[in-house]
Design a protein around this motif. Structure first.
Motif, short mmCIF file in Angstrom:
data_model
loop_
_atom_site.label_atom_id
_atom_site.label_comp_id
_atom_site.label_asym_id
_atom_site.label_seq_id
_atom_site.Cartn_x
_atom_site.Cartn_y
_atom_site.Cartn_z
N TYR A 1 -7.47 -3.17 -1.46
CA TYR A 1 -6.07 -3.69 -0.99
C TYR A 1 -6.13 -5.09 -0.69
O TYR A 1 -5.09 -5.67 -0.03
CB TYR A 1 -5.65 -2.80 0.00
N LYS B 1 -5.95 6.67 4.03
CA LYS B 1 -7.36 6.39 3.86
C LYS B 1 -8.14 5.53 4.94
O LYS B 1 -9.17 5.85 5.52
CB LYS B 1 -7.91 5.85 2.53
N ASP C 1 -0.76 7.08 0.71
CA ASP C 1 -2.10 7.47 0.52
C ASP C 1 -3.06 6.60 0.91
O ASP C 1 -4.15 6.68 1.35
CB ASP C 1 -2.19 8.17 -0.80
N ASP C 2 -2.69 5.04 0.34
CA ASP C 2 -3.52 4.35 0.84
C ASP C 2 -3.71 3.96 2.51
O ASP C 2 -5.16 3.82 3.02
CB ASP C 2 -3.16 2.85 0.17
N TRP C 3 -2.48 4.01 3.03
CA TRP C 3 -2.69 3.90 4.38
C TRP C 3 -3.45 4.95 5.02
O TRP C 3 -4.29 4.97 6.10
CB TRP C 3 -1.42 3.90 4.94
N LEU D 1 0.94 -1.16 0.10
CA LEU D 1 0.00 -0.07 0.14
C LEU D 1 0.90 1.10 0.04
O LEU D 1 1.99 1.20 0.71
CB LEU D 1 -0.93 -0.12 1.38
N THR D 2 0.44 2.38 -0.64
CA THR D 2 1.11 3.63 -0.52
C THR D 2 0.64 4.27 0.75
O THR D 2 -0.13 3.89 1.30
CB THR D 2 0.78 4.44 -1.81
N THR E 1 -13.69 0.13 2.80
CA THR E 1 -12.59 0.95 2.63
C THR E 1 -11.12 0.15 2.40
O THR E 1 -10.41 0.40 1.67
CB THR E 1 -12.27 1.98 3.95
#
Length: 523
Positions: A450, A379, A375-377, A372-373, A446
């Motif tokens: 992923y 969120k 930005d993913d984390w 995960l990036t 959410t």
């Protein structure tokens, strides 16, 4: 001298209760008294029926969210008791579920039908000369760890001291030292299992090898009643420990936390972190009683080595912006360190004083197998801090190390992943239930982009139509074939039990599938 048979006295007491009982509307159906009386007469344990004074207590599992009504509950104190239970369940064609500690997160430790409770099958034998231990399925890890500590030994176990060996091992078994030694099921050298016909089989790397493969990860109440487990044990019992935290409060805290998680996943999980380190991460609201609690990312771990070496290992983590070293523990006994990591400076999770215990709970497991990036984390972090109830937590069980053994070693398939991240919500009253379940579903939505589709089978959810694929993936067809071989009557069944089949398109190299069951005993 007057001879007094305590067992007979208890039996007559139960018969007296059954004789006086008046069936009322709404009372759950019990097995016929003919079978109940015969069963109670033959066993040393205790039969509990609907309407008995202790029935409503005994039918419950750890999570009061679930409330099943078995037609009989039997507390077995010997394998002979278990065999008699199976005789009755076969005669009445009642599904059987086995309960060791009652901690199934989907409530599968109790159901309508026949409940065999093995909590009293809890003998522990430690054998230092051969570095092994024989343990009963009803043994709590609190008890097991005390025995191991007395001899200076260790084997990976769970964080909760009231969880029992039986269910935990058969679902895999993760704990703080799993990265160091492997999953709990990876330590098993042999098992004894009673099959649905009442016969006891021994399974190891040479005898009934397919059953040995399946039991270690195939989950309980599927192939038979687990009677005993032989564990490999390790001649050490002390570990160094540490606690690091990040504040999630405010936009800066959320960003630093997300950046830390991205760095850790890329550099300190499946690869990067040394195999002598085991750690977990918890997202939780923390703070002293009476103060405003703050959302925190907690990193708690154990290290097989010196404090000095551990400090060197975790220094790259401390170099990440926002990281704060809370505590360092010099090597101490595993059990004491396990407790400290989950209770100091505050309990995880923290419940208000008026919160009922044990609380109603819903747990949702998701394995992460992709990077995960930040930005993913972010969120995920921002969703978590929006919780309507600050008892909610997210916990990351970190994989890699010794967990990443070659596949097909046993039925635990989740090897090549970064972590299992589970979301845990709690509520005090039924009025809060819908709100917290909706919040849990929002987390599922959410994290969905992923998620690779796998779920830790020790954290089942009650509504999961794809459980076979989620828990076992490509192993599920093999498990179905083994289920049919060892439980041809499908006596052991519950909403997410393995469905039997006599067809197998690919054996995947699992040795012993084509061999008959070996019933001879082996020491």
């Amino acid at each position: 001298m007057i001879w007094y048979d305590e067992t007979a006295a208890r039996r007559e007491e139960r018969f007296s209760i059954w004789d006086k009982r008046v069936e009322q509307d709404g009372t759950p159906q019990a097995i016929p008294q003919k079978y109940a009386r015969e069963l109670q007469s033959k066993i040393a344990g205790k039969v509990v029926l609907p309407g008995d004074p202790d029935y409503n207590t005994d039918r419950m599992v750890f999570n009061p969210r679930f409330s099943a009504y078995p037609q009989a509950i039997v507390y077995c104190v010997s394998p002979a008791d278990v065999a008699e239970c199976l005789n009755v369940s076969r005669a009445l064609d009642l599904p059987v579920v086995v309960r060791s500690g009652g901690h199934s997160t989907a409530g599968f430790s109790s159901q309508s039908g026949f409940l065999i409770d093995v909590s009293e099958l809890n003998d522990v034998g430690i054998y230092p000369e051969s570095e092994c231990a024989w343990v009963g399925p009803g043994t709590t890890f609190g008890k097991f760890n005390k025995h191991l500590q007395a001899y200076g030994y260790h084997t990976p176990g769970g964080a909760c001291p009231t969880v029992c060996v039986g269910g935990y091992m058969q679902g895999g078994g993760y704990g703080f030292t799993a990265r160091i030694f492997g999953m709990n099921c990876d330590q098993v050298e042999a098992v004894r299992v009673m099959l649905s016909d009442g016969r006891i089989v021994y399974a190891d790397s040479e005898w009934n090898t397919d059953l040995y493969w399946a039991v270690r990860g195939g989950t309980g109440s599927n192939f038979g009643v687990l009677l005993a487990v032989k564990y490999k044990i390790y001649p050490l019992n002390s570990f160094a420990g540490f606690s690091i935290c990040w504040s999630m409060a405010g936009a800066e805290g959320e960003t630093q936390t997300a950046n830390a998680l991205a760095w850790l996943q890329a550099n300190f999980m499946r690869t990067g972190a040394p195999d002598q380190l085991g750690y977990q991460m918890i997202w939780a609201y923390q703070g002293a009683e009476g103060t405003a609690k703050v959302p925190m990312l907690l990193m708690r771990g154990m290290y097989n080595g010196s404090t000095e070496d551990m400090r060197s290992v975790i220094q790259p983590v401390l170099d990440q912006p926002g990281a704060v070293l809370q505590t360092v523990y010099d090597p101490m006994p595993y059990e004491a360190l396990n407790e400290a990591l989950l209770s100091k400076p505050y309990e995880i999770p923290e419940f208000p004083k008026n919160f009922p215990f044990p609380p109603r709970e819903a747990k949702l497991s998701r394995y992460l197998d992709q990077l995960l990036t930040a930005d993913d984390w972010l969120k995920l972090v921002q969703y978590y801090v929006s919780t309507p109830n600050q008892t909610a937590i997210a916990a990351m069980e970190i994989y890699g190390g010794a967990i990443a053994t070659p596949e097909r070693t046993n039925a635990f398939i989740h090897r090549d992943v970064y972590c299992d991240i589970f979301f845990d919500v709690f509520w005090a009253t039924e009025a809060d239930k819908d709100q917290m379940l909706a919040f849990s579903q929002g987390w599922a939505d959410t994290i969905a982009p992923y998620w690779g589709g796998r779920v830790y089978q020790n954290y089942p959810s009650p509504d999961n139509p794809d459980f076979g694929e989620n828990y076992w993936g490509s192993y599920y067809p093999v498990l179905r074939f083994i289920k049919s071989k060892y439980d041809p009557l499908n006596l052991f069944r519950y909403p997410q039990s393995i469905a039997p089949t006599d067809r197998l398109d690919e054996d995947m190299g699992i040795y012993g599938l084509d061999k008959p069951i070996q019933h001879a005993h082996r020491s």
